[in-house]
Motif scaffolding. Sequence first.
Motif, PDB file in Angstrom:
ATOM      1  N   VAL A 107      -5.308  10.002 -12.709  1.00  0.00           N
ATOM      2  CA  VAL A 107      -5.228   8.576 -12.397  1.00  0.00           C
ATOM      3  C   VAL A 107      -5.856   8.297 -11.033  1.00  0.00           C
ATOM      4  CG1 VAL A 107      -3.660   6.650 -11.928  1.00  0.00           C
ATOM      5  CG2 VAL A 107      -3.178   8.218 -13.817  1.00  0.00           C
ATOM      6  N   LEU A 108      -5.545   9.132 -10.053  1.00  0.00           N
ATOM      7  CA  LEU A 108      -6.068   8.924  -8.698  1.00  0.00           C
ATOM      8  C   LEU A 108      -7.579   9.064  -8.633  1.00  0.00           C
ATOM      9  CD1 LEU A 108      -3.365  10.855  -6.619  1.00  0.00           C
ATOM     10  CD2 LEU A 108      -3.564   8.397  -6.950  1.00  0.00           C
ATOM     11  N   ASP A 109      -8.165   9.778  -9.576  1.00  0.00           N
ATOM     12  CA  ASP A 109      -9.618   9.973  -9.584  1.00  0.00           C
ATOM     13  C   ASP A 109     -10.362   8.846 -10.298  1.00  0.00           C
ATOM     14  OD1 ASP A 109      -9.470  12.338  -8.175  1.00  0.00           O
ATOM     15  OD2 ASP A 109      -9.430  13.615  -9.952  1.00  0.00           O
ATOM     16  N   LEU A 110      -9.645   7.916 -10.915  1.00  0.00           N
ATOM     17  CA  LEU A 110     -10.319   6.805 -11.589  1.00  0.00           C
ATOM     18  C   LEU A 110     -11.025   5.934 -10.551  1.00  0.00           C
ATOM     19  CD1 LEU A 110      -7.536   5.754 -14.137  1.00  0.00           C
ATOM     20  CD2 LEU A 110      -9.640   7.011 -14.638  1.00  0.00           C
ATOM     21  N   PRO A 111     -12.316   5.642 -10.737  1.00  0.00           N
ATOM     22  CA  PRO A 111     -13.086   4.916  -9.720  1.00  0.00           C
ATOM     23  C   PRO A 111     -12.520   3.545  -9.357  1.00  0.00           C
ATOM     24  CG  PRO A 111     -14.538   5.877 -11.363  1.00  0.00           C
ATOM     25  CD  PRO A 111     -13.149   6.041 -11.883  1.00  0.00           C
ATOM     26  N   SER A 112     -11.950   2.828 -10.327  1.00  0.00           N
ATOM     27  CA  SER A 112     -11.498   1.460 -10.076  1.00  0.00           C
ATOM     28  C   SER A 112     -10.010   1.383  -9.762  1.00  0.00           C
ATOM     29  CB  SER A 112     -11.798   0.584 -11.296  1.00  0.00           C
ATOM     30  OG  SER A 112     -11.172   1.129 -12.450  1.00  0.00           O
ATOM     31  N   TYR A 113      -9.328   2.531  -9.680  1.00  0.00           N
ATOM     32  CA  TYR A 113      -7.874   2.531  -9.503  1.00  0.00           C
ATOM     33  C   TYR A 113      -7.490   2.033  -8.121  1.00  0.00           C
ATOM     34  CZ  TYR A 113      -3.207   4.442  -8.641  1.00  0.00           C
ATOM     35  OH  TYR A 113      -1.889   4.593  -8.290  1.00  0.00           O
ATOM     36  N   LEU A 114      -6.523   1.128  -8.072  1.00  0.00           N
ATOM     37  CA  LEU A 114      -5.973   0.626  -6.818  1.00  0.00           C
ATOM     38  C   LEU A 114      -4.571   1.170  -6.634  1.00  0.00           C
ATOM     39  CD1 LEU A 114      -6.834  -3.173  -6.351  1.00  0.00           C
ATOM     40  CD2 LEU A 114      -7.364  -1.299  -4.799  1.00  0.00           C
ATOM     41  N   LYS A 115      -4.334   1.835  -5.528  1.00  0.00           N
ATOM     42  CA  LYS A 115      -3.004   2.365  -5.251  1.00  0.00           C
ATOM     43  C   LYS A 115      -2.073   1.276  -4.751  1.00  0.00           C
ATOM     44  CE  LYS A 115      -0.561   5.766  -2.422  1.00  0.00           C
ATOM     45  NZ  LYS A 115      -0.694   6.805  -1.361  1.00  0.00           N
ATOM     46  N   ASP A 116      -2.571   0.437  -3.828  1.00  0.00           N
ATOM     47  CA  ASP A 116      -1.736  -0.607  -3.234  1.00  0.00           C
ATOM     48  C   ASP A 116      -2.624  -1.625  -2.533  1.00  0.00           C
ATOM     49  OD1 ASP A 116      -2.560   0.710  -0.882  1.00  0.00           O
ATOM     50  OD2 ASP A 116      -0.703   1.864  -0.760  1.00  0.00           O
ATOM     51  N   SER A 117      -1.980  -2.613  -1.883  1.00  0.00           N
ATOM     52  CA  SER A 117      -2.745  -3.677  -1.230  1.00  0.00           C
ATOM     53  C   SER A 117      -3.499  -3.171   0.001  1.00  0.00           C
ATOM     54  CB  SER A 117      -1.811  -4.822  -0.840  1.00  0.00           C
ATOM     55  OG  SER A 117      -0.747  -4.365  -0.042  1.00  0.00           O
ATOM     56  N   THR A 118      -3.025  -2.106   0.639  1.00  0.00           N
ATOM     57  CA  THR A 118      -3.746  -1.535   1.780  1.00  0.00           C
ATOM     58  C   THR A 118      -5.113  -1.039   1.350  1.00  0.00           C
ATOM     59  OG1 THR A 118      -1.651  -0.842   2.782  1.00  0.00           O
ATOM     60  CG2 THR A 118      -3.650   0.190   3.615  1.00  0.00           C
ATOM     61  N   ILE A 152      -7.413  -4.060   0.706  1.00  0.00           N
ATOM     62  CA  ILE A 152      -7.977  -4.635   1.930  1.00  0.00           C
ATOM     63  C   ILE A 152      -9.144  -3.794   2.433  1.00  0.00           C
ATOM     64  CG2 ILE A 152      -7.496  -5.132   4.367  1.00  0.00           C
ATOM     65  CD1 ILE A 152      -4.637  -5.876   3.496  1.00  0.00           C
ATOM     66  N   THR A 153      -8.970  -2.483   2.394  1.00  0.00           N
ATOM     67  CA  THR A 153     -10.018  -1.581   2.874  1.00  0.00           C
ATOM     68  C   THR A 153     -11.296  -1.724   2.051  1.00  0.00           C
ATOM     69  OG1 THR A 153      -8.341  -0.003   3.621  1.00  0.00           O
ATOM     70  CG2 THR A 153     -10.582   0.820   3.374  1.00  0.00           C
ATOM     71  N   THR A 154     -11.175  -1.812   0.736  1.00  0.00           N
ATOM     72  CA  THR A 154     -12.368  -1.898  -0.116  1.00  0.00           C
ATOM     73  C   THR A 154     -13.105  -3.224   0.053  1.00  0.00           C
ATOM     74  OG1 THR A 154     -11.054  -2.738  -1.981  1.00  0.00           O
ATOM     75  CG2 THR A 154     -11.385  -0.359  -1.844  1.00  0.00           C
ATOM     76  N   LEU A 155     -12.396  -4.265   0.502  1.00  0.00           N
ATOM     77  CA  LEU A 155     -13.048  -5.566   0.675  1.00  0.00           C
ATOM     78  C   LEU A 155     -13.863  -5.646   1.961  1.00  0.00           C
ATOM     79  CD1 LEU A 155     -10.164  -7.955  -0.471  1.00  0.00           C
ATOM     80  CD2 LEU A 155     -12.257  -7.398  -1.719  1.00  0.00           C
ATOM     81  N   LYS A 156     -13.597  -4.751   2.903  1.00  0.00           N
ATOM     82  CA  LYS A 156     -14.310  -4.797   4.171  1.00  0.00           C
ATOM     83  C   LYS A 156     -15.767  -4.426   3.945  1.00  0.00           C
ATOM     84  CE  LYS A 156     -12.204  -3.759   7.975  1.00  0.00           C
ATOM     85  NZ  LYS A 156     -11.727  -5.097   8.352  1.00  0.00           N
ATOM     86  N   GLY A 157     -16.646  -5.155   4.550  1.00  0.00           N
ATOM     87  CA  GLY A 157     -18.070  -4.885   4.419  1.00  0.00           C
ATOM     88  C   GLY A 157     -18.750  -5.655   3.308  1.00  0.00           C
ATOM     89  N   ASN A 216      -1.774  -7.550   6.576  1.00  0.00           N
ATOM     90  CA  ASN A 216      -2.254  -8.456   5.535  1.00  0.00           C
ATOM     91  C   ASN A 216      -3.002  -9.667   6.059  1.00  0.00           C
ATOM     92  OD1 ASN A 216      -1.052  -6.771   3.700  1.00  0.00           O
ATOM     93  ND2 ASN A 216       0.605  -8.151   3.139  1.00  0.00           N
ATOM     94  N   CYS A 217      -2.651 -10.176   7.238  1.00  0.00           N
ATOM     95  CA  CYS A 217      -3.180 -11.464   7.704  1.00  0.00           C
ATOM     96  C   CYS A 217      -4.431 -11.277   8.542  1.00  0.00           C
ATOM     97  CB  CYS A 217      -2.117 -12.217   8.510  1.00  0.00           C
ATOM     98  SG  CYS A 217      -0.682 -12.704   7.531  1.00  0.00           S
ATOM     99  N   SER A 218      -5.542 -11.834   8.090  1.00  0.00           N
ATOM    100  CA  SER A 218      -6.793 -11.767   8.836  1.00  0.00           C
ATOM    101  C   SER A 218      -6.823 -12.773   9.978  1.00  0.00           C
ATOM    102  CB  SER A 218      -7.975 -12.026   7.897  1.00  0.00           C
ATOM    103  OG  SER A 218      -7.999 -11.102   6.838  1.00  0.00           O
ATOM    104  N   ARG A 254      -5.006   1.478   7.775  1.00  0.00           N
ATOM    105  CA  ARG A 254      -3.661   0.932   7.663  1.00  0.00           C
ATOM    106  C   ARG A 254      -3.568  -0.451   8.265  1.00  0.00           C
ATOM    107  NH1 ARG A 254       0.508   4.813  10.189  1.00  0.00           N
ATOM    108  NH2 ARG A 254       1.909   3.284   9.228  1.00  0.00           N
ATOM    109  N   TRP A 255      -4.438  -0.778   9.226  1.00  0.00           N
ATOM    110  CA  TRP A 255      -4.347  -2.071   9.904  1.00  0.00           C
ATOM    111  C   TRP A 255      -5.672  -2.803   9.755  1.00  0.00           C
ATOM    112  CZ3 TRP A 255       0.528  -2.192  10.481  1.00  0.00           C
ATOM    113  CH2 TRP A 255       1.229  -1.071  10.883  1.00  0.00           C
ATOM    114  N   ALA A 256      -5.783  -3.568   8.704  1.00  0.00           N
ATOM    115  CA  ALA A 256      -7.048  -4.240   8.415  1.00  0.00           C
ATOM    116  C   ALA A 256      -7.423  -5.232   9.504  1.00  0.00           C
ATOM    117  CB  ALA A 256      -6.955  -4.961   7.074  1.00  0.00           C
ATOM    118  N   SER A 257      -6.437  -5.751  10.239  1.00  0.00           N
ATOM    119  CA  SER A 257      -6.716  -6.779  11.252  1.00  0.00           C
ATOM    120  C   SER A 257      -6.170  -6.378  12.613  1.00  0.00           C
ATOM    121  CB  SER A 257      -6.113  -8.117  10.820  1.00  0.00           C
ATOM    122  OG  SER A 257      -6.533  -8.458   9.533  1.00  0.00           O
ATOM    123  N   ALA A 258      -6.245  -5.085  12.935  1.00  0.00           N
ATOM    124  CA  ALA A 258      -5.668  -4.623  14.198  1.00  0.00           C
ATOM    125  C   ALA A 258      -6.340  -5.271  15.405  1.00  0.00           C
ATOM    126  CB  ALA A 258      -5.786  -3.102  14.296  1.00  0.00           C
TER     127      ALA A 258
END
Length: 422
Positions: free
Chosen positions: A126-137, A140-145, A352-354, A403-407
Amino acid sequence: MNNESLFMRSADKGGGIVLQDKIDYLKEAERILGDSVYYKTIPGNPLQETKKELDTLLDQAESDGILTKKKKKYISIDHQNMAIFYHLHKVHKDTNNPPGRLIISGINSVTCNLSHYVDIFLQKYVLDLPSYLKDSTQLITTLKGIEWKPEYKWLTLNVAALYSNIPHEADIEATRHFLKQDEQLSTQHTNFITDAIRFILTNNIFSFGDKIYRQQWGTAMGTRFAPSFANLYMGRFKETIIYREHTWKNNIILYQRYIDDLRLIWNGTPEEAHAFVTYLNNNKWNLSFTLNISPTSIEYLDLVLFSQENVIKTKTYFKKVDGNCYLDYKSSHHKKWKDNIPYSQFKRIIRNCSNTSDFLLQRDILCSRFKKKNYPKGIINNAFQRASKESQEDCLNHLPPRRWASAWRLSQVSVTPIGVIS
């Protein structure tokens, strides 16, 4: 608690407690179990016979060198319990007549530990599935860039009753596909895992009232391996349907999935999106998708996703049915546990908050909720300062913002006692 005409359960979402007339609760249970395609009443208690079948399966696995005696002893439960059916109220869909989310509690049932063994085995795939999302963290990371463009749309697709609608043999074949790709796994071991899955699915036996049922279709909500099983099924669906050659392939900028909730960034018109979903719904996988589309923002997991000036941003999503269910500070739980609750929740909104304005608003909401749960002002202030300081240090040390998308934003917020509660 003493009123036998009422039925009390946790809400399916939001953390609240639902009080319902017992007659209405039983009526919804009968509606769910009355579908003869999915459930069948059976005479007598078949657990003794089922246990013999399990022992035969395990004896063969031990003979083939797949299971050690220790693992076999763990999987083979000597004293089995009958699994129990109940349902949770989906008050987020209808507060007056909430539909039920069925749960089959199989603790110490005949398939309980076998399901645990299979789940541990399947999780790595399951963890090796390309589109698998573990959680909201991770989301957020995948949306950056990703640069947001005016022609982009947010799409969310939800699979209707995924767990109940997965055909047994189709999902076993999907799982076998991933097992066969594991070069370290023998053919015998692959066969044992698939045989174990088939045994669990065909022996999902439970009671409700004075009746005993067998589930004939789909997998149970409650058995340990169900999320992994469903994830692999959806992963195989993506390989064979989503990313095959089709008219809309170039419209998909980003595709991610959390079990049965799909999120896409779509480059195209709403009409093209609806045509794409119509294409997806014309499948042999027994899957049906519903579509939400928006050019501005969507709610996904515990986030609101939106764009500002070509930048994707996020904030925490509070459901309308959310209750103030934080542990009361006057409870007898350990003080460290209680002190860490506001700390962890402040870390969550920092992540979570940008935008600073969203963060400050949600900070005040949390403070108000903790005050109502009797948290001392000093505990709340210290938790906020601690969470803020850690995020600032991450920023100053140039740590990757996993861990901190908006640190970076918190360096602009003074780490002082919170005015709303001072």
